[in-house]
Design a protein around this motif. Structure first.
Motif, PDB file in Angstrom:
ATOM      1  N   GLU A  80      31.208 -24.305  50.003  1.00 50.11           N
ATOM      2  CA  GLU A  80      31.815 -23.103  49.436  1.00 50.11           C
ATOM      3  C   GLU A  80      33.332 -23.252  49.311  1.00 50.11           C
ATOM      4  OE1 GLU A  80      30.627 -19.856  51.880  1.00 50.11           O
ATOM      5  OE2 GLU A  80      28.491 -20.013  51.358  1.00 50.11           O
ATOM      6  N   ASP A  81      33.925 -24.075  50.189  1.00 50.20           N
ATOM      7  CA  ASP A  81      35.376 -24.278  50.165  1.00 50.20           C
ATOM      8  C   ASP A  81      35.761 -25.601  49.507  1.00 50.20           C
ATOM      9  OD1 ASP A  81      35.784 -21.889  51.605  1.00 50.20           O
ATOM     10  OD2 ASP A  81      35.386 -22.929  53.495  1.00 50.20           O
ATOM     11  N   TYR A  82      34.772 -26.306  48.964  1.00 51.43           N
ATOM     12  CA  TYR A  82      35.032 -27.614  48.362  1.00 51.43           C
ATOM     13  C   TYR A  82      35.793 -27.449  47.051  1.00 51.43           C
ATOM     14  CZ  TYR A  82      33.965 -32.568  47.452  1.00 51.43           C
ATOM     15  OH  TYR A  82      34.036 -33.924  47.238  1.00 51.43           O
ATOM     16  N   VAL A  83      36.763 -28.319  46.833  1.00 51.89           N
ATOM     17  CA  VAL A  83      37.569 -28.248  45.614  1.00 51.89           C
ATOM     18  C   VAL A  83      36.860 -28.997  44.492  1.00 51.89           C
ATOM     19  CG1 VAL A  83      39.778 -28.824  44.550  1.00 51.89           C
ATOM     20  CG2 VAL A  83      39.691 -28.095  46.952  1.00 51.89           C
ATOM     21  N   GLY A  84      36.553 -28.289  43.404  1.00 50.87           N
ATOM     22  CA  GLY A  84      35.894 -28.912  42.262  1.00 50.87           C
ATOM     23  C   GLY A  84      34.396 -29.052  42.457  1.00 50.87           C
ATOM     24  N   GLN A  85      33.811 -29.965  41.716  1.00 46.76           N
ATOM     25  CA  GLN A  85      32.367 -30.161  41.773  1.00 46.76           C
ATOM     26  C   GLN A  85      31.984 -31.052  42.950  1.00 46.76           C
ATOM     27  OE1 GLN A  85      30.775 -30.685  37.492  1.00 46.76           O
ATOM     28  NE2 GLN A  85      32.892 -31.335  37.393  1.00 46.76           N
ATOM     29  N   TRP A  86      30.827 -30.749  43.537  1.00 41.69           N
ATOM     30  CA  TRP A  86      30.326 -31.542  44.662  1.00 41.69           C
ATOM     31  C   TRP A  86      29.199 -32.418  44.172  1.00 41.69           C
ATOM     32  CZ3 TRP A  86      26.319 -33.167  47.588  1.00 41.69           C
ATOM     33  CH2 TRP A  86      26.586 -33.580  48.899  1.00 41.69           C
ATOM     34  N   LEU A  87      29.338 -33.746  44.340  1.00 43.04           N
ATOM     35  CA  LEU A  87      28.285 -34.684  43.988  1.00 43.04           C
ATOM     36  C   LEU A  87      27.808 -35.406  45.243  1.00 43.04           C
ATOM     37  CD1 LEU A  87      29.640 -36.322  40.692  1.00 43.04           C
ATOM     38  CD2 LEU A  87      27.749 -34.704  40.922  1.00 43.04           C
ATOM     39  N   PRO A 200      24.362 -36.547  22.026  1.00 49.58           N
ATOM     40  CA  PRO A 200      25.161 -35.427  21.508  1.00 49.58           C
ATOM     41  C   PRO A 200      25.439 -34.352  22.553  1.00 49.58           C
ATOM     42  CG  PRO A 200      23.474 -36.060  19.936  1.00 49.58           C
ATOM     43  CD  PRO A 200      23.182 -36.834  21.195  1.00 49.58           C
ATOM     44  N   ASP A 201      24.469 -34.143  23.474  1.00 46.88           N
ATOM     45  CA  ASP A 201      24.619 -33.086  24.479  1.00 46.88           C
ATOM     46  C   ASP A 201      24.979 -33.643  25.852  1.00 46.88           C
ATOM     47  OD1 ASP A 201      22.236 -34.384  24.797  1.00 46.88           O
ATOM     48  OD2 ASP A 201      21.035 -32.589  25.207  1.00 46.88           O
ATOM     49  N   VAL A 202      25.617 -34.818  25.879  1.00 43.80           N
ATOM     50  CA  VAL A 202      25.979 -35.461  27.142  1.00 43.80           C
ATOM     51  C   VAL A 202      26.797 -34.524  28.030  1.00 43.80           C
ATOM     52  CG1 VAL A 202      28.054 -36.492  26.105  1.00 43.80           C
ATOM     53  CG2 VAL A 202      27.052 -37.519  28.155  1.00 43.80           C
ATOM     54  N   VAL A 203      26.587 -34.653  29.343  1.00 42.31           N
ATOM     55  CA  VAL A 203      27.291 -33.825  30.333  1.00 42.31           C
ATOM     56  C   VAL A 203      27.972 -34.734  31.348  1.00 42.31           C
ATOM     57  CG1 VAL A 203      27.058 -32.065  32.123  1.00 42.31           C
ATOM     58  CG2 VAL A 203      25.602 -31.974  30.096  1.00 42.31           C
ATOM     59  N   VAL A 204      29.212 -34.417  31.703  1.00 45.03           N
ATOM     60  CA  VAL A 204      29.948 -35.147  32.733  1.00 45.03           C
ATOM     61  C   VAL A 204      30.164 -34.245  33.939  1.00 45.03           C
ATOM     62  CG1 VAL A 204      32.129 -36.243  33.370  1.00 45.03           C
ATOM     63  CG2 VAL A 204      31.156 -36.655  31.122  1.00 45.03           C
ATOM     64  N   LEU A 205      29.778 -34.743  35.113  1.00 45.04           N
ATOM     65  CA  LEU A 205      30.089 -34.093  36.381  1.00 45.04           C
ATOM     66  C   LEU A 205      30.968 -35.057  37.168  1.00 45.04           C
ATOM     67  CD1 LEU A 205      26.508 -32.818  37.325  1.00 45.04           C
ATOM     68  CD2 LEU A 205      28.328 -31.536  36.184  1.00 45.04           C
ATOM     69  N   ALA A 206      32.087 -34.581  37.679  1.00 51.09           N
ATOM     70  CA  ALA A 206      33.026 -35.452  38.386  1.00 51.09           C
ATOM     71  C   ALA A 206      33.441 -34.822  39.706  1.00 51.09           C
ATOM     72  CB  ALA A 206      34.254 -35.727  37.515  1.00 51.09           C
ATOM     73  N   ASP A 207      33.613 -35.665  40.716  1.00 51.36           N
ATOM     74  CA  ASP A 207      33.905 -35.205  42.073  1.00 51.36           C
ATOM     75  C   ASP A 207      35.121 -35.946  42.604  1.00 51.36           C
ATOM     76  OD1 ASP A 207      34.000 -34.745  44.802  1.00 51.36           O
ATOM     77  OD2 ASP A 207      31.843 -34.949  45.124  1.00 51.36           O
ATOM     78  N   GLY A 208      36.238 -35.214  42.701  1.00 48.81           N
ATOM     79  CA  GLY A 208      37.443 -35.780  43.300  1.00 48.81           C
ATOM     80  C   GLY A 208      37.733 -35.206  44.664  1.00 48.81           C
ATOM     81  N   GLY A 209      36.997 -34.156  45.035  1.00 51.51           N
ATOM     82  CA  GLY A 209      37.147 -33.560  46.352  1.00 51.51           C
ATOM     83  C   GLY A 209      38.503 -32.949  46.625  1.00 51.51           C
ATOM     84  N   ALA A 214      40.013 -34.865  39.089  1.00 53.15           N
ATOM     85  CA  ALA A 214      38.707 -34.905  38.433  1.00 53.15           C
ATOM     86  C   ALA A 214      38.521 -33.582  37.707  1.00 53.15           C
ATOM     87  CB  ALA A 214      37.590 -35.107  39.452  1.00 53.15           C
ATOM     88  N   VAL A 215      37.749 -33.607  36.634  1.00 52.37           N
ATOM     89  CA  VAL A 215      37.534 -32.356  35.897  1.00 52.37           C
ATOM     90  C   VAL A 215      36.855 -31.357  36.825  1.00 52.37           C
ATOM     91  CG1 VAL A 215      37.502 -33.357  33.604  1.00 52.37           C
ATOM     92  CG2 VAL A 215      35.390 -33.333  34.930  1.00 52.37           C
ATOM     93  N   PRO A 216      37.375 -30.125  36.917  1.00 59.12           N
ATOM     94  CA  PRO A 216      36.844 -29.150  37.884  1.00 59.12           C
ATOM     95  C   PRO A 216      35.491 -28.573  37.494  1.00 59.12           C
ATOM     96  CG  PRO A 216      38.575 -28.155  36.569  1.00 59.12           C
ATOM     97  CD  PRO A 216      38.553 -29.605  36.204  1.00 59.12           C
ATOM     98  N   ASN A 217      35.167 -28.619  36.210  1.00 57.78           N
ATOM     99  CA  ASN A 217      33.898 -28.076  35.727  1.00 57.78           C
ATOM    100  C   ASN A 217      33.215 -29.094  34.832  1.00 57.78           C
ATOM    101  OD1 ASN A 217      34.303 -25.294  36.812  1.00 57.78           O
ATOM    102  ND2 ASN A 217      35.993 -25.275  35.342  1.00 57.78           N
ATOM    103  N   ALA A 218      31.932 -28.893  34.610  1.00 58.23           N
ATOM    104  CA  ALA A 218      31.177 -29.811  33.763  1.00 58.23           C
ATOM    105  C   ALA A 218      31.781 -29.863  32.360  1.00 58.23           C
ATOM    106  CB  ALA A 218      29.724 -29.369  33.687  1.00 58.23           C
ATOM    107  N   ASN A 282      36.154 -39.045  44.894  1.00 50.38           N
ATOM    108  CA  ASN A 282      36.558 -38.638  46.234  1.00 50.38           C
ATOM    109  C   ASN A 282      36.481 -39.846  47.165  1.00 50.38           C
ATOM    110  OD1 ASN A 282      36.873 -37.580  48.784  1.00 50.38           O
ATOM    111  ND2 ASN A 282      35.407 -35.919  48.518  1.00 50.38           N
ATOM    112  N   PRO A 283      37.615 -40.330  47.677  1.00 44.64           N
ATOM    113  CA  PRO A 283      37.594 -41.537  48.518  1.00 44.64           C
ATOM    114  C   PRO A 283      36.764 -41.383  49.781  1.00 44.64           C
ATOM    115  CG  PRO A 283      39.751 -40.467  48.577  1.00 44.64           C
ATOM    116  CD  PRO A 283      38.975 -39.800  47.489  1.00 44.64           C
TER     117      PRO A 283
END
Length: 298
Positions: A80-87, A200-209, A214-218, A282-283
């Motif tokens: 809940e407190d994680y910054v950005g997307q969690w992978l 065409p409908d590709v989605v990127v999820l990125a996690d920099g923690g 990293a992009v904060p949303n898909a 996220n290192p």
């Protein structure tokens, strides 16, 4: 380990250690937390009267599942407190894991991401049933539910997963060819070649923690994804290179910045094109990429 621990108990735990790690990792999506679950499971196993244990494998999985569920509920609060997307935390895996199709599929980044949308008990039930083949009564003992309730939870979880995952299975050779084409298009700046390799409908999820950018949303759509990666290459503070690797049982790319690991790029392939991208920067989640982790469903 306590010196007084019976040799048979120690042997049983060591024998099933890789299985217990795999169970915990699939439930948690975190190798670090899975290792903590192993430690907690050992402490509880050390207190068990072995004369009452008929099947050490099932008993140990029951202990590990309970500990994993406790930790998962704590992990949910941290997210809940994680910054950005969690992978999920990516694991370097040996090539032979691909020979076990069910296991390779169950630890794929694509499925692990879908499992994040399940409630804790649903996730545990799904993993124990679909990957490890435990019966409803055995699972019921692990999650403190009745067999009838477990049967309903398993059905609901399967429907949930089926509705959210891609159903096209790609062999390793096709996946590697697709990733190689992606790499060439990025390195040469060939926009058309990049568009040809992206769905065409590709989605990127990125996690920099919150540690690395990293992009904060898909990010959705081939045009936006192409701009994201080509723009990222041009703005990199050094030289980015990609090298082939195997992550979570599937071909992937290790991304180096000036020769140092910067992130891991894995993808879901559909009809020879990249449909979903999972980019972990996220290192704190890159520590299991120097040596292969042994995963097993047995």
């Amino acid at each position: 380990m306590p010196d007084a621990m019976p040799r048979s108990a120690t042997d049983a735990f060591v024998t099933h250690r890789n299985l217990l790690f795999t169970v915990a990792y699939e439930i948690l999506g975190s190798a670090a937390d899975a290792e903590d679950v192993l430690q907690e499971s050992w402490l509880r196993w050390a207190e068990v009267d072995l004369d009452e244990v008929r099947e050490p494998r099932a008993y140990l999985v029951r202990i590990a599942t309970r500990q994993a569920l406790n930790r998962l509920r704590s992990l949910e609060r941290r997210k809940e407190d994680y910054v950005g997307q969690w992978l999920p935390e990516p694991l370097l895996t040996a090539p032979d894991i691909a020979e076990d199709v069910v296991l390779a599929d169950s630890v794929s980044m694509a499925l692990m991401v879908v499992l994040e949308s399940l409630a804790p008990t649903e996730r545990a039930v799904f993993v124990l049933r679909e990957t490890f083949g435990f019966s409803h009564p055995e699972i019921a003992e692990a999650v403190d539910r009745s067999p009838a309730a477990v049967r309903q939870i398993a059905h609901r979880a399967r429907e949930h997963v089926a509705a959210r995952r891609l159903h096209h299975r790609t062999d390793a050779a096709e996946a590697r060819r697709t990733l190689d084409a992606f790499t060439r298009s990025i390195e040469t700046g060939d926009v058309q070649a990049l568009m040809d390799v992206l769905a065409p409908d590709v989605v990127v999820l990125a996690d920099g923690g919150g540690i690395k950018q990293a992009v904060p949303n898909a990010v959705r759509g081939a045009d936006r994804v192409a701009r994201l990666f080509l723009g990222g290459m041009s703005k990199a503070p050094g030289t980015l290179t990609a090298r082939p690797t195997a992550v979570n049982g599937h071909p992937a790319l290790a991304i180096d910045l000036d020769g140092e690991l910067d992130g891991v790029f894995s993808a879901q392939i559909r009809d020879g094109r990249i449909a979903e991208i999972y980019y972990v920067r996220n290192p704190e989640k890159l520590s299991r990429l120097s040596s292969a982790t042994v995963l097993t469903a047995r």
